[in-house]
Write a protein that holds these residues in place. Structure first.
Motif, short mmCIF file in Angstrom:
data_model
loop_
_atom_site.label_atom_id
_atom_site.label_comp_id
_atom_site.label_asym_id
_atom_site.label_seq_id
_atom_site.Cartn_x
_atom_site.Cartn_y
_atom_site.Cartn_z
N VAL A 1 1.14 -5.86 14.51
CA VAL A 1 1.65 -4.54 14.11
C VAL A 1 3.16 -4.46 14.34
O VAL A 1 3.66 -4.82 15.41
N ALA B 1 -1.99 3.63 7.30
CA ALA B 1 -2.52 2.27 7.39
C ALA B 1 -3.91 2.22 8.01
O ALA B 1 -4.67 1.28 7.73
N THR C 1 0.66 -5.42 4.01
CA THR C 1 -0.26 -6.25 4.79
C THR C 1 -0.20 -7.67 4.23
O THR C 1 -0.12 -7.88 3.02
N CYS D 1 -4.51 -8.37 14.59
CA CYS D 1 -3.64 -7.58 13.73
C CYS D 1 -2.26 -7.50 14.37
O CYS D 1 -2.12 -6.99 15.49
N LEU E 1 -3.60 -10.81 10.61
CA LEU E 1 -3.24 -9.80 9.61
C LEU E 1 -1.92 -9.16 10.02
O LEU E 1 -1.87 -8.43 11.01
N LEU F 1 -6.76 -0.47 7.01
CA LEU F 1 -7.23 -1.53 7.89
C LEU F 1 -8.76 -1.63 7.87
O LEU F 1 -9.33 -2.73 7.90
N PHE G 1 3.64 0.50 2.87
CA PHE G 1 3.52 -0.45 3.96
C PHE G 1 2.94 -1.74 3.40
O PHE G 1 2.38 -1.77 2.29
N LEU H 1 0.73 -6.46 9.67
CA LEU H 1 0.86 -5.08 9.18
C LEU H 1 2.23 -4.57 9.58
O LEU H 1 2.56 -4.51 10.77
N THR H 2 3.05 -4.21 8.61
CA THR H 2 4.37 -3.64 8.91
C THR H 2 4.56 -2.36 8.11
O THR H 2 4.25 -2.31 6.92
N VAL H 3 5.03 -1.32 8.78
CA VAL H 3 4.98 0.03 8.23
C VAL H 3 6.33 0.73 8.31
O VAL H 3 7.18 0.38 9.13
N HIS I 1 0.85 -1.19 0.00
CA HIS I 1 0.00 0.00 0.00
C HIS I 1 0.88 1.24 0.00
O HIS I 1 1.88 1.30 0.72
#
Length: 538
Positions: free
Chosen positions: A83, A181, A68, A81, A164, A185, A66, A166-168, A58
Protein backbone atom coordinates in the motif's frame (compact mmCIF):
# COMPACT_ATOMS: atom_id res chain seq x y z
CA UNK A 1 17.34 -14.21 -17.13
CA UNK A 2 16.15 -10.65 -17.69
CA UNK A 3 18.07 -7.89 -15.95
CA UNK A 4 16.33 -5.79 -13.32
CA UNK A 5 15.55 -2.18 -14.20
CA UNK A 6 15.43 -1.05 -10.59
CA UNK A 7 17.74 -3.54 -8.88
CA UNK A 8 20.78 -1.42 -7.96
CA UNK A 9 20.90 1.56 -5.59
CA UNK A 10 21.58 3.87 -8.54
CA UNK A 11 18.69 2.47 -10.56
CA UNK A 12 16.40 2.83 -7.57
CA UNK A 13 17.53 6.40 -7.00
CA UNK A 14 16.90 7.21 -10.66
CA UNK A 15 13.41 5.72 -10.32
CA UNK A 16 12.69 7.85 -7.25
CA UNK A 17 13.91 11.00 -9.01
CA UNK A 18 11.56 10.26 -11.89
CA UNK A 19 8.58 9.63 -9.59
CA UNK A 20 9.29 12.83 -7.65
CA UNK A 21 9.58 14.82 -10.88
CA UNK A 22 5.95 13.90 -11.64
CA UNK A 23 4.58 16.69 -9.47
CA UNK A 24 1.41 15.28 -7.89
CA UNK A 25 0.07 17.72 -5.31
CA UNK A 26 -3.29 16.61 -3.98
CA UNK A 27 -6.20 17.77 -6.19
CA UNK A 28 -3.85 18.96 -8.94
CA UNK A 29 -3.71 17.93 -12.58
CA UNK A 30 -0.38 16.31 -11.77
CA UNK A 31 -2.11 14.01 -9.30
CA UNK A 32 -4.60 13.01 -12.00
CA UNK A 33 -1.81 12.28 -14.48
CA UNK A 34 0.49 10.42 -12.09
CA UNK A 35 -1.18 6.96 -12.21
CA UNK A 36 -1.32 7.11 -16.01
CA UNK A 37 2.43 7.77 -16.14
CA UNK A 38 3.00 5.05 -13.58
CA UNK A 39 0.98 2.53 -15.56
CA UNK A 40 3.12 3.27 -18.62
CA UNK A 41 6.25 2.87 -16.50
CA UNK A 42 5.17 -0.51 -15.16
CA UNK A 43 4.20 -1.70 -18.64
CA UNK A 44 7.91 -1.55 -19.48
CA UNK A 45 8.38 -4.65 -17.30
CA UNK A 46 8.38 -7.94 -19.19
CA UNK A 47 5.95 -9.41 -16.68
CA UNK A 48 3.20 -6.89 -17.47
CA UNK A 49 3.86 -7.16 -21.18
CA UNK A 50 3.09 -10.85 -20.77
CA UNK A 51 0.23 -10.26 -18.29
CA UNK A 52 -1.34 -6.88 -19.17
CA UNK A 53 -4.56 -7.91 -17.40
CA UNK A 54 -2.77 -7.67 -14.03
CA UNK A 55 -2.14 -3.92 -14.38
CA UNK A 56 -5.26 -1.80 -13.90
CA UNK A 57 -6.34 1.81 -13.42
CA UNK A 58 -9.47 2.28 -11.30
CA UNK A 59 -11.64 5.39 -11.05
CA UNK A 60 -12.11 7.23 -7.77
CA UNK A 61 -13.49 10.82 -7.72
CA UNK A 62 -12.74 14.18 -9.34
CA UNK A 63 -11.43 12.35 -12.43
CA UNK A 64 -8.74 10.74 -10.29
CA UNK A 65 -7.58 7.13 -10.40
CA UNK A 66 -5.71 4.60 -8.33
CA UNK A 67 -3.56 1.80 -9.72
CA UNK A 68 -3.22 -1.88 -8.92
CA UNK A 69 -0.40 -4.07 -10.24
CA UNK A 70 -0.50 -7.79 -9.46
CA UNK A 71 2.36 -10.27 -9.50
CA UNK A 72 0.66 -13.65 -9.31
CA UNK A 73 2.49 -16.89 -8.76
CA UNK A 74 0.59 -19.73 -10.45
CA UNK A 75 0.59 -21.93 -7.33
CA UNK A 76 -0.06 -19.27 -4.68
CA UNK A 77 -3.15 -17.72 -3.20
CA UNK A 78 -1.57 -15.97 -0.23
CA UNK A 79 -1.03 -12.33 -1.08
CA UNK A 80 0.78 -9.34 0.38
CA UNK A 81 -0.84 -6.03 -0.54
CA UNK A 82 1.76 -3.27 -0.89
CA UNK A 83 0.00 0.00 0.00
CA UNK A 84 1.22 3.49 -0.89
CA UNK A 85 -0.03 6.94 -1.91
CA UNK A 86 1.37 9.10 -4.67
CA UNK A 87 -0.05 12.52 -3.80
CA UNK A 88 2.01 15.11 -1.95
CA UNK A 89 1.26 18.27 0.00
CA UNK A 90 1.76 21.67 -1.62
CA UNK A 91 5.11 23.29 -2.38
CA UNK A 92 4.32 26.93 -1.56
CA UNK A 93 6.91 27.05 1.23
CA UNK A 94 9.72 26.58 -1.34
CA UNK A 95 9.13 30.12 -2.61
CA UNK A 96 11.51 30.92 -5.45
CA UNK A 97 12.72 27.31 -5.32
CA UNK A 98 9.29 25.88 -6.21
CA UNK A 99 10.51 24.75 -9.62
CA UNK A 100 13.27 22.75 -7.91
CA UNK A 101 11.04 21.20 -5.23
CA UNK A 102 10.52 18.08 -7.36
CA UNK A 103 14.11 17.84 -8.63
CA UNK A 104 15.87 16.27 -5.63
CA UNK A 105 19.48 16.31 -6.85
CA UNK A 106 19.35 19.96 -7.97
CA UNK A 107 17.44 21.08 -4.87
CA UNK A 108 19.89 19.35 -2.55
CA UNK A 109 22.83 21.18 -4.13
CA UNK A 110 21.06 24.56 -3.98
CA UNK A 111 20.16 24.07 -0.32
CA UNK A 112 23.80 23.34 0.47
CA UNK A 113 24.63 26.81 -0.80
CA UNK A 114 21.90 28.28 1.41
CA UNK A 115 22.68 26.08 4.42
CA UNK A 116 23.16 29.05 6.77
CA UNK A 117 19.43 29.77 6.57
CA UNK A 118 18.52 26.51 8.30
CA UNK A 119 18.73 24.91 11.72
CA UNK A 120 21.84 23.11 12.95
CA UNK A 121 20.22 19.71 12.30
CA UNK A 122 19.48 20.59 8.67
CA UNK A 123 22.94 22.12 8.17
CA UNK A 124 24.58 18.97 9.50
CA UNK A 125 22.50 16.76 7.20
CA UNK A 126 23.33 18.92 4.18
CA UNK A 127 27.03 18.83 5.01
CA UNK A 128 27.02 15.06 5.53
CA UNK A 129 25.84 14.32 1.99
CA UNK A 130 23.70 11.54 3.43
CA UNK A 131 20.32 13.06 2.59
CA UNK A 132 18.29 13.75 -0.54
CA UNK A 133 15.93 16.73 -0.29
CA UNK A 134 12.68 17.36 -2.12
CA UNK A 135 8.90 17.17 -1.97
CA UNK A 136 7.78 13.56 -1.91
CA UNK A 137 11.24 12.04 -1.43
CA UNK A 138 10.27 11.00 2.08
CA UNK A 139 6.47 11.19 2.06
CA UNK A 140 6.07 8.87 0.28
CA UNK A 141 7.33 8.26 -3.22
CA UNK A 142 10.31 6.33 -1.89
CA UNK A 143 7.86 3.84 -0.42
CA UNK A 144 6.23 3.45 -3.83
CA UNK A 145 9.65 3.02 -5.50
CA UNK A 146 10.50 0.26 -3.03
CA UNK A 147 7.22 -1.51 -3.79
CA UNK A 148 7.90 -1.27 -7.52
CA UNK A 149 11.30 -2.84 -6.93
CA UNK A 150 9.75 -5.68 -4.90
CA UNK A 151 7.21 -6.31 -7.65
CA UNK A 152 9.92 -6.47 -10.29
CA UNK A 153 12.14 -8.77 -8.22
CA UNK A 154 9.26 -11.11 -7.48
CA UNK A 155 8.42 -11.39 -11.17
CA UNK A 156 12.04 -11.98 -12.20
CA UNK A 157 12.84 -14.44 -9.41
CA UNK A 158 9.46 -16.21 -9.36
CA UNK A 159 8.76 -15.67 -5.66
CA UNK A 160 6.22 -18.23 -4.40
CA UNK A 161 3.74 -15.63 -3.12
CA UNK A 162 1.48 -13.02 -4.71
CA UNK A 163 2.20 -9.28 -4.47
CA UNK A 164 -0.48 -6.70 -5.18
CA UNK A 165 0.82 -3.15 -5.50
CA UNK A 166 -1.85 -0.61 -4.63
CA UNK A 167 -1.05 3.09 -4.95
CA UNK A 168 -3.69 5.76 -4.45
CA UNK A 169 -4.30 9.53 -4.62
CA UNK A 170 -5.58 11.86 -1.92
CA UNK A 171 -4.05 10.35 1.22
CA UNK A 172 -3.00 13.84 2.33
CA UNK A 173 -6.58 15.22 2.45
CA UNK A 174 -9.52 12.80 2.63
CA UNK A 175 -8.11 9.41 1.56
CA UNK A 176 -10.65 9.26 -1.26
CA UNK A 177 -8.30 6.93 -3.12
CA UNK A 178 -8.05 4.33 -0.37
CA UNK A 179 -11.74 4.50 0.47
CA UNK A 180 -12.48 3.77 -3.20
CA UNK A 181 -9.86 1.02 -3.28
CA UNK A 182 -11.40 -1.09 -0.50
CA UNK A 183 -14.24 -2.59 -2.60
CA UNK A 184 -11.83 -2.97 -5.52
CA UNK A 185 -9.49 -5.05 -3.34
CA UNK A 186 -12.35 -7.40 -2.53
CA UNK A 187 -13.22 -7.78 -6.23
CA UNK A 188 -9.59 -8.51 -7.10
CA UNK A 189 -9.43 -11.03 -4.26
CA UNK A 190 -12.38 -12.89 -5.71
CA UNK A 191 -11.42 -12.52 -9.38
CA UNK A 192 -7.84 -13.77 -8.98
CA UNK A 193 -8.42 -16.14 -6.03
CA UNK A 194 -6.20 -14.14 -3.70
CA UNK A 195 -5.92 -14.50 0.05
CA UNK A 196 -4.61 -11.34 1.73
CA UNK A 197 -2.23 -12.22 4.55
CA UNK A 198 -0.68 -8.78 5.08
CA UNK A 199 -1.26 -5.12 4.21
CA UNK A 200 2.23 -3.67 4.06
CA UNK A 201 2.67 0.09 3.89
CA UNK A 202 6.00 1.88 3.49
CA UNK A 203 5.25 5.31 4.87
CA UNK A 204 8.50 6.88 6.12
CA UNK A 205 9.86 6.74 9.63
CA UNK A 206 8.58 9.63 11.76
CA UNK A 207 11.00 10.52 14.52
CA UNK A 208 9.54 10.28 18.00
CA UNK A 209 11.75 12.66 19.94
CA UNK A 210 13.97 14.21 17.28
CA UNK A 211 16.15 11.08 17.33
CA UNK A 212 17.62 8.98 14.51
CA UNK A 213 16.11 5.66 15.58
CA UNK A 214 14.59 3.59 12.78
CA UNK A 215 11.03 2.64 13.66
CA UNK A 216 8.60 0.14 12.21
CA UNK A 217 4.90 0.29 13.01
CA UNK A 218 2.41 -2.47 13.79
CA UNK A 219 -0.57 -0.14 13.73
CA UNK A 220 -1.67 3.37 12.88
CA UNK A 221 -3.23 6.07 15.03
CA UNK A 222 -6.78 7.12 14.13
CA UNK A 223 -8.38 10.52 13.69
CA UNK A 224 -11.89 11.77 14.44
CA UNK A 225 -12.97 15.35 13.75
CA UNK A 226 -15.91 16.43 15.89
CA UNK A 227 -17.25 19.87 15.04
CA UNK A 228 -19.77 22.34 16.39
CA UNK A 229 -22.10 25.00 15.06
CA UNK A 230 -22.76 27.68 17.67
CA UNK A 231 -26.09 29.38 17.14
CA UNK A 232 -26.97 32.39 19.27
CA UNK A 233 -29.46 35.25 19.02
CA UNK A 234 -28.69 38.30 16.91
CA UNK A 235 -28.99 41.85 18.21
CA UNK A 236 -27.63 45.36 17.69
CA UNK A 237 -24.21 45.93 19.21
CA UNK A 238 -25.71 48.85 21.15
CA UNK A 239 -28.05 46.44 22.95
CA UNK A 240 -25.79 43.44 23.56
CA UNK A 241 -27.94 41.73 26.19
CA UNK A 242 -30.90 41.57 23.84
CA UNK A 243 -29.12 38.67 22.17
CA UNK A 244 -26.29 36.18 22.63
CA UNK A 245 -23.21 36.07 20.44
CA UNK A 246 -21.99 32.82 18.99
CA UNK A 247 -18.34 33.56 19.91
CA UNK A 248 -19.47 33.72 23.54
CA UNK A 249 -21.00 30.25 23.23
CA UNK A 250 -18.01 28.90 21.31
CA UNK A 251 -15.53 30.07 23.94
CA UNK A 252 -17.00 27.72 26.54
CA UNK A 253 -16.81 24.57 24.41
CA UNK A 254 -13.35 25.36 23.08
CA UNK A 255 -12.04 25.84 26.60
CA UNK A 256 -13.44 22.44 27.53
CA UNK A 257 -12.15 20.67 24.40
CA UNK A 258 -8.65 22.11 24.14
CA UNK A 259 -6.13 19.67 25.66
CA UNK A 260 -8.96 17.72 27.33
CA UNK A 261 -7.33 14.69 28.97
CA UNK A 262 -10.58 12.69 29.01
CA UNK A 263 -9.94 11.91 25.31
CA UNK A 264 -6.46 10.61 26.07
CA UNK A 265 -5.78 6.88 26.19
CA UNK A 266 -2.79 4.61 26.60
CA UNK A 267 -2.31 1.43 24.58
CA UNK A 268 0.79 -0.77 24.54
CA UNK A 269 2.48 1.86 26.67
CA UNK A 270 1.93 4.60 24.07
CA UNK A 271 -0.31 7.63 24.60
CA UNK A 272 -2.23 9.61 21.99
CA UNK A 273 -1.81 13.41 21.75
CA UNK A 274 -4.33 15.68 23.44
CA UNK A 275 -7.19 17.14 21.35
CA UNK A 276 -6.72 20.58 19.84
CA UNK A 277 -8.79 23.13 17.93
CA UNK A 278 -8.06 23.13 14.19
CA UNK A 279 -10.39 25.95 13.23
CA UNK A 280 -12.74 28.38 14.95
CA UNK A 281 -14.46 31.20 13.13
CA UNK A 282 -17.52 33.37 12.69
CA UNK A 283 -19.84 32.53 9.76
CA UNK A 284 -20.82 36.19 9.35
CA UNK A 285 -19.82 37.22 5.83
CA UNK A 286 -19.32 40.96 6.28
CA UNK A 287 -18.90 43.72 8.85
CA UNK A 288 -21.94 45.34 10.47
CA UNK A 289 -23.14 46.35 13.93
CA UNK A 290 -25.32 43.26 14.06
CA UNK A 291 -23.68 40.92 16.56
CA UNK A 292 -22.39 37.57 15.22
CA UNK A 293 -24.81 34.77 16.02
CA UNK A 294 -23.40 31.86 13.93
CA UNK A 295 -19.93 30.44 14.50
CA UNK A 296 -18.21 27.11 14.00
CA UNK A 297 -15.27 25.09 15.27
CA UNK A 298 -13.39 21.95 14.26
CA UNK A 299 -11.57 19.83 16.82
CA UNK A 300 -8.82 17.29 16.16
CA UNK A 301 -9.03 14.09 18.20
CA UNK A 302 -6.44 11.34 17.64
CA UNK A 303 -7.41 7.89 18.87
CA UNK A 304 -5.93 4.48 19.57
CA UNK A 305 -8.80 2.28 20.67
CA UNK A 306 -11.71 4.72 20.61
CA UNK A 307 -14.09 4.77 17.65
CA UNK A 308 -15.90 7.75 16.16
CA UNK A 309 -18.95 6.73 18.21
CA UNK A 310 -16.89 6.73 21.42
CA UNK A 311 -15.45 10.16 20.63
CA UNK A 312 -18.84 11.61 19.72
CA UNK A 313 -20.43 10.38 22.94
CA UNK A 314 -17.62 11.98 24.95
CA UNK A 315 -17.82 15.13 22.84
CA UNK A 316 -21.52 15.40 23.71
CA UNK A 317 -20.67 15.06 27.40
CA UNK A 318 -18.07 17.81 27.12
CA UNK A 319 -20.50 20.06 25.23
CA UNK A 320 -23.16 19.56 27.90
CA UNK A 321 -20.64 20.42 30.59
CA UNK A 322 -19.72 23.58 28.69
CA UNK A 323 -23.41 24.48 28.29
CA UNK A 324 -24.08 24.07 32.02
CA UNK A 325 -21.22 26.42 32.90
CA UNK A 326 -22.22 28.89 30.18
CA UNK A 327 -25.87 28.99 31.26
CA UNK A 328 -24.88 29.53 34.87
CA UNK A 329 -22.55 32.42 34.01
CA UNK A 330 -25.05 33.92 31.57
CA UNK A 331 -27.88 33.81 34.12
CA UNK A 332 -25.70 35.69 36.61
CA UNK A 333 -24.90 38.38 34.00
CA UNK A 334 -28.61 38.81 33.28
CA UNK A 335 -29.43 39.11 36.98
CA UNK A 336 -26.70 41.69 37.50
CA UNK A 337 -28.03 43.74 34.57
CA UNK A 338 -31.70 43.17 35.42
CA UNK A 339 -32.60 41.75 32.00
CA UNK A 340 -34.44 38.60 31.02
CA UNK A 341 -32.33 35.83 29.44
CA UNK A 342 -32.92 35.12 25.75
CA UNK A 343 -32.92 31.41 26.58
CA UNK A 344 -30.74 28.54 27.73
CA UNK A 345 -28.10 27.06 25.45
CA UNK A 346 -28.89 23.44 24.64
CA UNK A 347 -26.77 20.75 23.00
CA UNK A 348 -28.21 19.13 19.87
CA UNK A 349 -26.77 16.23 17.92
CA UNK A 350 -26.87 16.78 14.16
CA UNK A 351 -29.09 13.70 13.74
CA UNK A 352 -31.60 15.32 16.12
CA UNK A 353 -31.49 18.58 14.16
CA UNK A 354 -32.07 16.80 10.86
CA UNK A 355 -34.98 14.78 12.26
CA UNK A 356 -36.54 17.99 13.62
CA UNK A 357 -36.04 19.75 10.27
CA UNK A 358 -37.55 16.83 8.34
CA UNK A 359 -40.66 16.89 10.54
CA UNK A 360 -40.97 20.66 10.12
CA UNK A 361 -39.92 21.17 6.51
CA UNK A 362 -40.05 17.77 4.82
CA UNK A 363 -37.40 15.43 3.46
CA UNK A 364 -37.46 17.06 0.04
CA UNK A 365 -36.35 20.37 1.55
CA UNK A 366 -33.44 18.70 3.37
CA UNK A 367 -32.34 16.96 0.18
CA UNK A 368 -32.41 20.29 -1.70
CA UNK A 369 -30.28 21.92 0.98
CA UNK A 370 -27.69 19.14 0.76
CA UNK A 371 -27.67 19.23 -3.05
CA UNK A 372 -27.24 23.01 -3.10
CA UNK A 373 -24.33 22.87 -0.66
CA UNK A 374 -22.77 19.94 -2.49
CA UNK A 375 -22.54 21.97 -5.71
CA UNK A 376 -20.46 24.68 -4.03
CA UNK A 377 -17.15 23.44 -5.43
CA UNK A 378 -15.11 25.99 -3.52
CA UNK A 379 -16.14 24.37 -0.22
CA UNK A 380 -14.42 21.26 1.09
CA UNK A 381 -16.23 18.52 3.02
CA UNK A 382 -15.69 20.21 6.38
CA UNK A 383 -17.14 23.49 5.16
CA UNK A 384 -20.04 21.69 3.51
CA UNK A 385 -20.83 19.83 6.72
CA UNK A 386 -21.02 23.05 8.72
CA UNK A 387 -23.01 24.87 6.02
CA UNK A 388 -25.65 22.14 5.87
CA UNK A 389 -26.14 22.33 9.63
CA UNK A 390 -26.19 26.13 9.39
CA UNK A 391 -28.89 26.17 6.70
CA UNK A 392 -31.07 23.82 8.74
CA UNK A 393 -30.66 25.95 11.87
CA UNK A 394 -31.59 29.12 9.95
CA UNK A 395 -34.97 27.48 9.27
CA UNK A 396 -35.24 26.18 12.85
CA UNK A 397 -34.23 29.22 14.89
CA UNK A 398 -36.69 28.31 17.62
CA UNK A 399 -34.02 25.79 18.72
CA UNK A 400 -31.52 28.59 19.45
CA UNK A 401 -29.45 29.34 21.39
CA UNK A 402 -27.75 26.02 20.84
CA UNK A 403 -24.58 24.08 20.23
CA UNK A 404 -25.12 21.71 17.32
CA UNK A 405 -22.53 18.94 17.48
CA UNK A 406 -21.61 16.94 14.40
CA UNK A 407 -18.84 14.93 12.77
CA UNK A 408 -16.87 16.05 9.71
CA UNK A 409 -14.51 14.20 7.37
CA UNK A 410 -12.05 12.67 7.40
CA UNK A 411 -12.47 9.72 9.73
CA UNK A 412 -9.46 7.44 10.09
CA UNK A 413 -10.26 4.45 12.32
CA UNK A 414 -7.32 3.41 14.48
CA UNK A 415 -5.83 0.07 13.47
CA UNK A 416 -3.44 -2.22 15.32
CA UNK A 417 -2.07 -5.71 14.67
CA UNK A 418 0.47 -5.92 17.48
CA UNK A 419 -0.92 -9.18 18.87
CA UNK A 420 -0.99 -10.91 15.49
CA UNK A 421 1.44 -13.83 15.19
CA UNK A 422 2.47 -12.95 11.62
CA UNK A 423 3.23 -9.37 12.62
CA UNK A 424 5.19 -10.37 15.70
CA UNK A 425 7.29 -12.73 13.59
CA UNK A 426 7.87 -10.00 10.99
CA UNK A 427 8.91 -7.47 13.63
CA UNK A 428 11.38 -9.89 15.20
CA UNK A 429 12.76 -10.87 11.79
CA UNK A 430 13.25 -7.27 10.64
CA UNK A 431 14.99 -6.32 13.87
CA UNK A 432 17.39 -9.24 13.52
CA UNK A 433 18.16 -8.76 9.81
CA UNK A 434 18.67 -5.00 10.19
CA UNK A 435 21.12 -5.56 13.04
CA UNK A 436 23.02 -8.44 11.41
CA UNK A 437 23.39 -6.94 7.94
CA UNK A 438 23.61 -3.20 8.59
CA UNK A 439 24.14 -2.79 12.34
CA UNK A 440 20.89 -0.85 12.18
CA UNK A 441 18.88 -0.61 15.37
CA UNK A 442 15.16 -0.96 14.68
CA UNK A 443 12.46 -0.36 17.26
CA UNK A 444 8.76 -1.10 17.01
CA UNK A 445 6.09 1.54 17.57
CA UNK A 446 2.55 0.23 17.99
CA UNK A 447 0.81 3.20 16.38
CA UNK A 448 2.17 5.08 13.37
CA UNK A 449 1.84 8.72 14.39
CA UNK A 450 1.40 10.19 10.92
CA UNK A 451 -2.10 8.84 10.04
CA UNK A 452 -2.22 6.62 6.95
CA UNK A 453 -4.40 4.62 4.59
CA UNK A 454 -3.99 1.42 6.61
CA UNK A 455 -6.90 2.74 8.69
CA UNK A 456 -9.29 1.40 6.06
CA UNK A 457 -8.28 -2.25 6.35
CA UNK A 458 -8.40 -4.61 9.33
CA UNK A 459 -11.28 -2.52 10.70
CA UNK A 460 -12.76 -3.73 13.99
CA UNK A 461 -15.54 -1.21 14.59
CA UNK A 462 -19.08 -2.26 15.41
CA UNK A 463 -22.43 -1.17 13.99
CA UNK A 464 -22.73 1.63 16.55
CA UNK A 465 -19.61 3.23 15.10
CA UNK A 466 -20.85 3.26 11.52
CA UNK A 467 -24.43 4.22 12.44
CA UNK A 468 -23.28 7.11 14.65
CA UNK A 469 -20.85 8.40 12.04
CA UNK A 470 -23.36 8.18 9.19
CA UNK A 471 -26.17 9.85 11.15
CA UNK A 472 -24.08 12.77 12.39
CA UNK A 473 -21.99 13.55 9.30
CA UNK A 474 -24.06 15.97 7.18
CA UNK A 475 -22.21 15.17 3.94
CA UNK A 476 -22.61 11.40 4.32
CA UNK A 477 -23.16 9.81 0.88
CA UNK A 478 -23.40 13.27 -0.71
CA UNK A 479 -19.68 13.94 -0.99
CA UNK A 480 -18.16 11.56 1.58
CA UNK A 481 -18.60 7.92 2.52
CA UNK A 482 -16.64 5.09 4.11
CA UNK A 483 -17.12 1.44 3.04
CA UNK A 484 -17.49 0.14 6.60
CA UNK A 485 -18.89 -3.28 5.65
CA UNK A 486 -16.21 -3.93 3.04
CA UNK A 487 -13.50 -2.83 5.48
CA UNK A 488 -14.62 -5.53 7.90
CA UNK A 489 -13.92 -8.13 5.21
CA UNK A 490 -10.33 -6.95 4.71
CA UNK A 491 -9.22 -8.49 7.98
CA UNK A 492 -5.53 -9.24 7.31
CA UNK A 493 -3.00 -7.64 9.67
CA UNK A 494 -1.15 -4.39 8.95
CA UNK A 495 2.49 -3.39 9.12
CA UNK A 496 4.39 -0.24 8.13
CA UNK A 497 8.06 -0.52 7.19
CA UNK A 498 9.48 2.47 5.36
CA UNK A 499 12.63 4.53 4.79
CA UNK A 500 14.16 6.94 7.26
CA UNK A 501 13.70 10.62 6.63
CA UNK A 502 13.03 13.93 8.31
CA UNK A 503 10.74 16.96 8.13
CA UNK A 504 7.75 15.61 6.20
CA UNK A 505 5.59 18.47 4.83
CA UNK A 506 8.41 20.99 5.29
CA UNK A 507 10.75 22.75 2.90
CA UNK A 508 13.52 20.61 4.40
CA UNK A 509 11.80 17.26 3.73
CA UNK A 510 14.61 14.81 3.15
CA UNK A 511 15.41 11.13 2.75
CA UNK A 512 18.35 9.17 4.16
CA UNK A 513 20.16 7.91 1.05
CA UNK A 514 21.86 4.77 2.35
CA UNK A 515 18.82 3.63 4.27
CA UNK A 516 16.47 4.17 1.33
CA UNK A 517 18.56 2.73 -1.51
CA UNK A 518 20.72 0.11 0.21
CA UNK A 519 19.21 -1.02 3.51
CA UNK A 520 15.44 -0.96 2.96
CA UNK A 521 15.53 -2.95 -0.32
CA UNK A 522 17.30 -5.82 1.45
CA UNK A 523 15.12 -5.67 4.56
CA UNK A 524 11.85 -5.67 2.60
CA UNK A 525 13.01 -8.38 0.20
CA UNK A 526 14.16 -10.73 2.92
CA UNK A 527 11.03 -10.21 5.01
CA UNK A 528 8.73 -10.89 2.05
CA UNK A 529 10.74 -13.95 1.06
CA UNK A 530 10.57 -15.21 4.62
CA UNK A 531 6.79 -14.88 4.48
CA UNK A 532 6.69 -16.63 1.11
CA UNK A 533 8.61 -19.61 2.49
CA UNK A 534 6.19 -19.90 5.39
CA UNK A 535 3.22 -19.62 3.07
CA UNK A 536 4.12 -22.00 0.26
CA UNK A 537 1.16 -24.18 1.20
CA UNK A 538 -2.11 -22.36 0.44
Amino acid sequence: MLKARWGTPKQLRDLLNELVSWNSITLSEGERQFPIKLENKLRELAYFQKHPEYLTLHDTDDQRQFLTALYKHPDAQKTICLVSHFDTVNIEEYGKLKEMATEPDKLTEILKIRAAEFSADVRNDLASGEYLFGRGTMDMKMGLALHMQMLERASLENWPINLLLLTVPDEEVNSAGMRSAVPALLKLEEKHELNYILFLNSEPVFTQHGDDTHYIYSGSIGKVMPAALFYGKETHAGQPLNGMTSPYIASYLTQEMEWNSSFQETSYGETNPLPVTLQQRDLKSDYSTQTPYRSSALYNVLVMEQTAADVFDRFEQVANKAAVRLNRDYAEICRNNQVDPVGKVSVIRYEQLETYAVNKLGREFIDRVKATVHHQKEWDDREKSLRIADKLMIECQELAPAIVILLTPPYYPAVNSSDNETIENCVAFVKRIAKEKFNLKVERVHYFNGICDLSYVSYEGDSKDSVTFEANTPVWETSYSIPFEDMLRLDAPVLNIGPFGKDAHKLTERLHIKNAFEEMPVILKEMIQQLSLKNKVN
